[in-house]
Scaffold this active site. Structure first.
Site, PDB file in Angstrom:
ATOM      1  N   ARG A   1       0.850  -1.197   0.000  1.00  0.00           N
ATOM      2  CA  ARG A   1       0.000   0.000   0.000  1.00  0.00           C
ATOM      3  C   ARG A   1       0.884   1.245   0.000  1.00  0.00           C
ATOM      4  O   ARG A   1       0.614   2.220  -0.672  1.00  0.00           O
ATOM      5  CB  ARG A   1      -0.955   0.034   1.201  1.00  0.00           C
ATOM      6  CG  ARG A   1      -1.627   1.412   1.381  1.00  0.00           C
ATOM      7  CD  ARG A   1      -2.915   1.392   2.198  1.00  0.00           C
ATOM      8  NE  ARG A   1      -2.819   0.635   3.416  1.00  0.00           N
ATOM      9  CZ  ARG A   1      -2.129   0.993   4.510  1.00  0.00           C
ATOM     10  NH1 ARG A   1      -1.476   2.130   4.545  1.00  0.00           N
ATOM     11  NH2 ARG A   1      -2.118   0.209   5.570  1.00  0.00           N
TER      12      ARG A   1
ATOM     13  N   ASP B   1      -6.949  18.749 -14.398  1.00  0.00           N
ATOM     14  CA  ASP B   1      -7.280  17.395 -14.843  1.00  0.00           C
ATOM     15  C   ASP B   1      -6.954  17.360 -16.332  1.00  0.00           C
ATOM     16  O   ASP B   1      -7.639  17.955 -17.147  1.00  0.00           O
ATOM     17  CB  ASP B   1      -8.771  17.110 -14.595  1.00  0.00           C
ATOM     18  CG  ASP B   1      -9.171  15.687 -15.015  1.00  0.00           C
ATOM     19  OD1 ASP B   1      -8.455  15.081 -15.844  1.00  0.00           O
ATOM     20  OD2 ASP B   1     -10.205  15.196 -14.529  1.00  0.00           O
TER      21      ASP B   1
ATOM     22  N   LYS C   1      -7.829   6.031 -19.209  1.00  0.00           N
ATOM     23  CA  LYS C   1      -8.084   6.530 -20.562  1.00  0.00           C
ATOM     24  C   LYS C   1      -6.850   6.349 -21.459  1.00  0.00           C
ATOM     25  O   LYS C   1      -6.379   5.261 -21.609  1.00  0.00           O
ATOM     26  CB  LYS C   1      -8.564   7.974 -20.474  1.00  0.00           C
ATOM     27  CG  LYS C   1      -9.600   8.221 -19.350  1.00  0.00           C
ATOM     28  CD  LYS C   1     -10.910   7.492 -19.581  1.00  0.00           C
ATOM     29  CE  LYS C   1     -11.814   7.481 -18.351  1.00  0.00           C
ATOM     30  NZ  LYS C   1     -12.154   8.761 -17.790  1.00  0.00           N
TER      31      LYS C   1
HETATM   32  C1  LIG Z   1     -12.709   9.234 -16.637  1.00  0.00           C
HETATM   33  C2  LIG Z   1     -12.326  10.549 -16.129  1.00  0.00           C
HETATM   34  C3  LIG Z   1     -12.165  10.766 -14.756  1.00  0.00           C
HETATM   35  C4  LIG Z   1     -12.428   9.682 -13.732  1.00  0.00           C
HETATM   36  O1  LIG Z   1     -11.550   8.615 -13.867  1.00  0.00           O
HETATM   37  P1  LIG Z   1     -11.896   7.104 -13.392  1.00  0.00           P
HETATM   38  O2  LIG Z   1     -10.650   6.386 -13.754  1.00  0.00           O
HETATM   39  O3  LIG Z   1     -13.098   6.685 -14.166  1.00  0.00           O
HETATM   40  O4  LIG Z   1     -12.174   7.148 -11.941  1.00  0.00           O
HETATM   41  C5  LIG Z   1     -11.798  12.031 -14.348  1.00  0.00           C
HETATM   42  N1  LIG Z   1     -11.601  13.036 -15.226  1.00  0.00           N
HETATM   43  C6  LIG Z   1     -11.751  12.860 -16.548  1.00  0.00           C
HETATM   44  C7  LIG Z   1     -11.520  14.001 -17.471  1.00  0.00           C
HETATM   45  C8  LIG Z   1     -12.125  11.624 -17.045  1.00  0.00           C
HETATM   46  O5  LIG Z   1     -12.302  11.460 -18.357  1.00  0.00           O
END
Ligand SMILES: *Cc1c(COP(=O)(O)O)cnc(C)c1O
Length: 405
Positions: free
Chosen positions: A46, A170, A195
């Site tokens: 962890r 982000d 992604k």
């Molecule tokens: C998918 C996504 C998230 C969340 O990510 P997870 O891996 O699904 O928890 C956050 N920000 C953006 C821009 C995303 O496309």
């Protein structure tokens, strides 16, 4: 060395026992202390694991940050960063952020932990207008989801710096190969590694990259304390995915550009949202701060196109949420990816029922265009049939009324 070369070599030097070319998956929860009771570099997975550490180092290097922490999902990355701020903090957030981000912020707001102002940060002055004495950070998502609005990172970064607040980005849609927010003063960058970074739709993961060592230590403390850190096997898959990221991104963007141009000239389409198009509102800023336009785009269909039929007619584009994998996906944000958003928030962000989002994959472009062509044709035909039926029903009602009259 160039990022493409650094990625190809990533993780190679970790196996001192056998010098394996592929990074081993250290599938172990525990590591032994030395004979003299000396604490090993890693003691419990962890808190630290060699496979995860290799991924963290690779991502920090790509973003130009002091360090990174990899966690179990993009949302865990977002929660990790947000949990660094004290109770009562106020945040300014892109009004069309990821639906899950809005859900988390709203939930903590309802619990009385924080307060949030959502603002259209494609106009950076909105940030200045939203600041309060208790504002601790601005949360930017650019390009935004799903309408691909662009926020000027340099301008927002300088307003944040002057105000003495943190600047968090982000950057999931672009990856560090196409956008490096730390170069524009960001304190933290978060990614859903689910992604593009992993890129094969087979892992859910997230990462926080910090500009400073102090920021990395704080994010690590939060992730370790809350038990959010990523497991070895997922870390290994993401690192493997990263090796082909430069090639994948090239193909994603080439295909997305062709799809955007195709949709732009189609009669059934009202607007195409793709920053690579010169008439896109954020095109100039995107061209300045990004190394590419990426593989995501959205479009709004004209009135009278049956979306249900369109969405169920594609054969190559899979009807699914998420994005960034090698395969093309299609979805309706209002009912799928952004359904968790409060309807008022969705409306304010301009996410109508007529918006469709595409994650353009790396398939052959001819197959993608053929697929969209037939799906749009079906959507238009179904819309016309619906209109005729409504019209006929209307006539029947009128005739009955006249008869009764
Ligand atoms: C998918 C996504 C998230 C969340 O990510 P997870 O891996 O699904 O928890 C956050 N920000 C953006 C821009 C995303 O496309």
């Amino acid at each position: 060395m160039h990022p493409q070369t650094r990625l190809t070599l990533a993780g190679q030097q970790t196996d001192t026992a056998y010098r394996s070319i592929s990074l081993p998956i250290y599938q172990s929860a525990i590591f032994k202390f030395g004979e003299d009771g000396e604490k090993p570099q890693f003691d419990y997975s962890r808190s630290g694991n060699p496979t995860r550490a290799a991924l963290e180092q690779t991502l920090a290097d790509l973003e130009g940050g002091a360090g990174a922490v990899c966690v179990g999902s993009g949302m865990a990355a977002i929660a990790t960063v947000l949990s660094l701020y004290p109770a009562g903090s106020h945040f300014v957030c892109s009004h069309d952020c990821y639906g899950g981000t809005e859900r988390l912020l709203s939930w903590w707001e309802r619990q009385g932990k924080i307060s949030v102002t959502y603002a259209d940060l494609s106009d950076p002055l909105q940030l200045a207008l939203s600041l309060r004495p208790e504002t601790k950070a601005v949360w930017v998502e650019t390009p935004s989801n799903p309408l691909l609005r662009i926020t000027d990172l340099r301008r927002v970064g300088s307003i944040a710096k002057d105000a003495g607040i943190d600047f968090i980005v982000d950057s999931t849609f672009l990856t560090p190969l196409l956008q490096r927010p730390i170069d524009f003063g960001a304190d933290f960058v978060v990614h859903s590694t689910t992604k593009y970074l992993n890129g094969h739709s087979d892992v859910v993961g997230g990462a926080v990259i910090a500009r400073t060592q102090e920021g990395r230590d704080a994010a690590f403390y939060a992730a370790n304390a809350q038990g959010a850190t990523a497991v070895p096997f997922d870390s290994w898959l993401i690192l493997r995915g990263l090796k082909t990221l430069p090639l994948r991104l090239k193909q994603h963007e080439e295909n997305a550009t062709a799809v955007a141009h195709y949709l732009q000239q189609h009669d059934a389409i009202e607007t195409v949202f793709y920053p690579g198009l010169e008439d896109h509102e954020g095109h100039d800023v995107a061209a300045k701060q990004q190394a590419g336009f990426g593989g995501m785009l959205s479009f709004a269909v004209r009135d009278g196109v049956c979306l249900r039929t369109l969405l169920s007619s594609t054969r190559v584009f899979a009807l699914a949420e998420s994005l960034g994998g090698v395969e093309s996906l299609i979805e309706q944000p209002a009912t799928m990816s952004h359904a968790s958003m409060r309807p008022e928030a969705r409306e304010a962000a301009g996410i109508t029922d007529r918006v469709v989002r595409l994650s353009v994959g790396i398939e052959h472009i001819e197959d993608l265009l053929t697929d969209l062509e037939q799906a749009l044709e079906n959507g238009v035909a179904a819309g016309r049939r619906d209109a005729q039926r409504t019209h006929r029903n209307g006539s029947v009602v009128k005739a009955e009324a006249a008869h009764r009259g």
